[in-house]
Enzyme design. Structure first.
Site, mmCIF file in Angstrom:
data_model
loop_
_atom_site.group_PDB
_atom_site.id
_atom_site.type_symbol
_atom_site.label_atom_id
_atom_site.label_comp_id
_atom_site.label_asym_id
_atom_site.label_seq_id
_atom_site.Cartn_x
_atom_site.Cartn_y
_atom_site.Cartn_z
ATOM 1 N N SER A 18 -7.554 2.325 -3.278
ATOM 2 C CA SER A 18 -6.465 2.763 -2.973
ATOM 3 C C SER A 18 -5.468 3.144 -4.030
ATOM 4 O O SER A 18 -4.761 4.452 -3.569
ATOM 5 C CB SER A 18 -5.706 1.369 -2.380
ATOM 6 N N ASP A 33 0.894 4.046 -3.028
ATOM 7 C CA ASP A 33 0.405 5.392 -2.547
ATOM 8 C C ASP A 33 1.581 6.419 -2.813
ATOM 9 O O ASP A 33 1.405 7.676 -3.379
ATOM 10 C CB ASP A 33 0.080 5.591 -1.257
ATOM 11 N N GLU A 78 0.829 -1.267 -0.042
ATOM 12 C CA GLU A 78 -0.189 0.066 -0.034
ATOM 13 C C GLU A 78 0.897 1.291 0.132
ATOM 14 O O GLU A 78 0.563 2.286 -0.773
ATOM 15 C CB GLU A 78 -0.955 0.066 1.427
#
Ligand SMILES: *[C@@H]1O[C@H](CO)[C@@H](O)[C@H](O)[C@H]1NC(C)=O
Ligand SMILES: *[C@@H]1O[C@H](CO)[C@@H](O)[C@H](O)[C@H]1NC(C)=O
Ligand SMILES: *[C@@H]1O[C@H](CO)[C@@H](O)[C@H](O)[C@H]1NC(C)=O
Ligand SMILES: *[C@@H]1O[C@H](CO)[C@@H](O)[C@H](O)[C@H]1NC(C)=O
Ligand SMILES: *[C@@H]1O[C@H](CO)[C@@H](O)[C@H](O)[C@H]1NC(C)=O
Ligand SMILES: *[C@@H]1O[C@H](CO)[C@@H](O)[C@H](O)[C@H]1NC(C)=O
Ligand SMILES: *[C@@H]1O[C@H](CO)[C@@H](O)[C@H](O)[C@H]1NC(C)=O
Ligand SMILES: *[C@@H]1O[C@H](CO)[C@@H](O)[C@H](O)[C@H]1NC(C)=O
Ligand SMILES: *[C@@H]1O[C@H](CO)[C@@H](O)[C@H](O)[C@H]1NC(C)=O
Ligand SMILES: *[C@@H]1O[C@H](CO)[C@@H](O)[C@H](O)[C@H]1NC(C)=O
Length: 581
Positions: A494, A297, A293
């Site tokens: 996400s 990001d 993640e």
């Protein structure tokens, strides 16, 4: 930040004796009927065990803060974009003087020491042994075990406040709110190695570039730049873009470099970086395990918002907020001064709204309102669970994700494909059971509700009066991310969230160059003036099966706002026009 008012205010008070109060002036302040299904009760907590509890104190003027937020965010308002300063926000949310006095007297009487947990002094925390807490709050703290992980937490199902605090303390926490350990223990997105990348047969005949094949390489910065007309030239101003990093998802500097060397050959990867800011003990040490993640990001902020000042706000191990770090991160940001506050913040974390009770959820949402009132654009992923599952009460109701349902942030859902994009099957959306529909989206959402009212197979499974999400959507499938020595493809809102946050950052740069204010809290502007800059996504659907014997939950994307793709996907050129550039 220092709790000065607590150190001194109590000296002025005449105190009663330190003997403990009889239970007679206690009144139940909050309760729940049972622990969430994910937990089993083990037994009473040891009386000696130390708890760190927090009080949320009665604030000066919480409604005034929301009014002030709307007056600086509504393009029709005479004070549009005249952001509040940190001090102005504090005037609304600081505790009332009599609340401070009452709490200080109570702390002193019970020989407890408070530390301030918030810049404005509206949150305090203190340590107290379980036995004493049971007596003070007329309760019994128990140990509950999380069935899946075995992790134990100390909570109660009901607590009381003495008469002297009832009007002055909004809540005691953590008490009846259980953490979402599933969220903390499973941070990864579905991922797989890239192989056999095919050129799709179906292409969308549009004026963009009907013959382009860039997106067949997966979703990479060049694909997003083409789809949404995102400029690739570096920004001209020091525009800032924060990225929330939770649960050991720390990004890796060298992976970013590898990513940029392959997919941003037009910029100098050796001179492109992000910076690190830790909170609750967060350290600049990448997780040795592959948790994708954070890398996703960072690669899709630094890699899309070319040249922006990207900050990784990284959680440490000292989180005691009982709500998976959401409260502590928000309070940490609220304590930053006006020059440090990130102009845009991307948060790719979400959990089912009913995991936490309304009171604490509402408090977190209010801290977001504080940040938005100061001109930050808070961008959250809606989640990857379609209409959502009710894991708390095991009903067939639709449960949307928080923080996406907070009315004072912008919620990003997902699309899939490219020519055309359609609603992504995982895109979370729907209606809040906690927050009423804000005026800014009344027209768009009631049009949708009216349209489906003639035939709604889901009627009765959601609360149509609630805040509706998503607000917007961005491609959420097939993102190419470099992670631990391989290229992975990942899916999810996400991924959509940092891309939208990057677009807002690039718009901020153009606005600043033109001598204008940055965008700030987007939604009132978005629904009133920005909607035309979004391509309406009217095909596709979200779908989630909740493994509870319940049939698959399906929501359709439709013409106009819908609970799969919101207002649709952004177009940078049209956004420039919409802001008057
Ligand atoms: C796409 O390619 C075809 C065949 O090469 C060409 O005729 C057409 O003009 C191209 N379309 C665009 C929009 O570039
Ligand atoms: C980015 O910053 C980190 C931390 O200061 C450093 O270790 C790394 O080498 C930097 N990378 C580049 C490309 O400058
Ligand atoms: C984390 O908490 C521990 C225990 O309270 C404290 O000793 C330590 O200094 C904290 N670490 C950071 C980095 O704040
Ligand atoms: C904001 O905080 C930073 C870091 O603590 C400090 O260097 C700066 O002077 C502060 N700025 C203002 C305006 O208070
Ligand atoms: C850009 O802004 C950040 C955050 O305010 C600041 O820390 C940094 O020093 C600034 N960079 C430049 C080049 O001014
Ligand atoms: C779940 O059930 C409890 C009562 O057991 C009720 O208070 C709560 O509102 C329910 N939550 C939802 C989301 O239906
Ligand atoms: C995602 O990529 C795979 C190949 O990696 C491809 O087969 C698939 O069509 C792509 N999906 C979309 C929606 O672009
Ligand atoms: C429906 O949403 C409203 C807020 O819009 C809330 O006050 C109400 O409690 C919700 N009803 C249920 C059953 O959750
Ligand atoms: C939830 O309800 C379904 C349908 O009534 C039932 O089959 C299932 O066992 C329940 N799950 C739990 C965890 O209680
Ligand atoms: C979604 O669209 C399909 C096909 O048009 C339709 O059969 C279904 O009833 C729709 N579902 C909802 C929830 O509107």
């Amino acid at each position: 930040m220092l709790p000065l008012r607590f150190a001194f205010a109590s000296l002025l008070l005449t105190l009663c004796s330190a003997t403990s109060h009889l239970a007679r002036d206690l009144k139940v302040h909050a309760s729940r009927s049972a622990a969430p299904a994910a937990f089993t009760e083990v037994g009473p907590a040891s009386p000696e065990q130390t708890l760190t509890l927090r009080f949320a104190l009665d604030q000066n003027d919480p409604n005034g803060l929301i009014d002030a937020l709307y007056s600086v965010s509504d393009p029709e308002s005479p004070t549009y974009q005249q952001w509040l300063s940190k001090d102005q926000v504090a005037q609304f949310v600081a505790p009332k003087a009599d609340a401070v006095d009452a709490v200080n007297a109570w702390l002193k009487e019970n020989d407890l020491t408070a530390i301030s947990s918030s810049a404005a002094g509206d949150w305090i925390s203190f340590e107290v042994p379980v036995g004493k807490a049971n007596e003070l709050f007329g309760t019994e703290f128990n140990v509950f075990a999380h069935k899946e992980s075995g992790k134990e937490v100390v909570r109660t199902l009901s607590y009381s406040l003495p008469a002297s605090l009832q009007q002055h303390v909004d809540l005691v926490h953590p008490t009846i709110t259980f953490p979402d350990l599933k969220l903390e223990s499973s941070p990864t997105k579905s991922k797989r190695f890239i192989h056999d990348v095919r050129v799709p047969e179906k292409r969308w005949n549009t004026d963009i570039d009907a013959n382009s094949t860039v997106c067949t390489q997966g979703t990479i910065p060049a694909c997003l730049q083409e789809l949404y007309h995102i400029p690739s030239k570096p920004v001209k101003n020091n525009v800032t873009l924060g990225v929330t990093v939770f649960y050991g998802n720390e990004p890796h500097y060298p992976y970013l470099t590898t990513f940029l060397e392959r997919y941003r050959t037009d910029i100098d990867a050796s001179k492109t970086n992000y910076t690190f800011v830790g909170w609750d003990g967060g350290k600049d040490v990448p997780n040795p395990y592959s948790v994708i993640e954070g890398d996703l990001d960072i690669q899709y902020t630094v890699g899309v918002a070319t040249g922006a000042y990207v900050i990784s706000y990284t959680e440490g191990n000292n989180v005691t907020d009982g709500v998976s770090g959401f409260l502590d991160e928000a309070l940490f940001l609220a304590a930053l001064n006006d020059t440090e506050l990130p102009q845009v913040l991307s948060t790719s974390y979400a959990h089912f709204e009913n995991n936490w009770d309304f009171d604490i959820t509402n408090k977190i949402c209010q801290v977001y309102a504080q940040l938005s009132a100061r001109g930050s654009s808070l961008i959250f992923a809606t989640g990857d669970d379609g209409a959502g599952c009710d894991f708390i009460n095991n009903t067939t109701d639709f449960i949307p994700n928080f923080p996406a349902t907070c009315p004072y942030i912008t919620a990003v859902g997902g699309t899939s494909g490219y020519y055309p994009q359609v609603g992504w099957t995982g895109s979370s959306g729907g209606f809040s059971n906690y927050f009423a529909r804000p005026p800014y989206q009344e027209a768009a959402v009631s049009t949708y509700l009216h349209k489906i009212s003639h035939h709604d197979p889901n009627a009765g499974r959601y609360n149509a009066s609630g805040r509706a999400i998503p607000d917007v959507a961005v491609k959420a499938d097939n993102y190419t991310v470099y992670d631990a020595g391989y290229w992975a493809q990942v899916y999810g809102t996400s991924a959509a969230c940092p891309v939208f946050a990057s677009i807002v950052t690039l718009l901020n740069d153009r606005l600043v160059s033109a001598g204008r204010h940055r965008l700030g809290f987007l939604n009132p502007w978005l629904y009133a003036k920005g909607a035309g800059a979004f391509a309406d996504i009217a095909a596709g659907y979200s779908s989630v099966s909740c493994s509870d014997g319940d049939p698959t939950r399906i929501l359709n994307a439709t013409a106009g706002w819908d609970p799969v793709t919101g207002l649709g996907t952004p177009d940078f050129d049209r956004l420039l026009k919409a802001v008057g550039l």
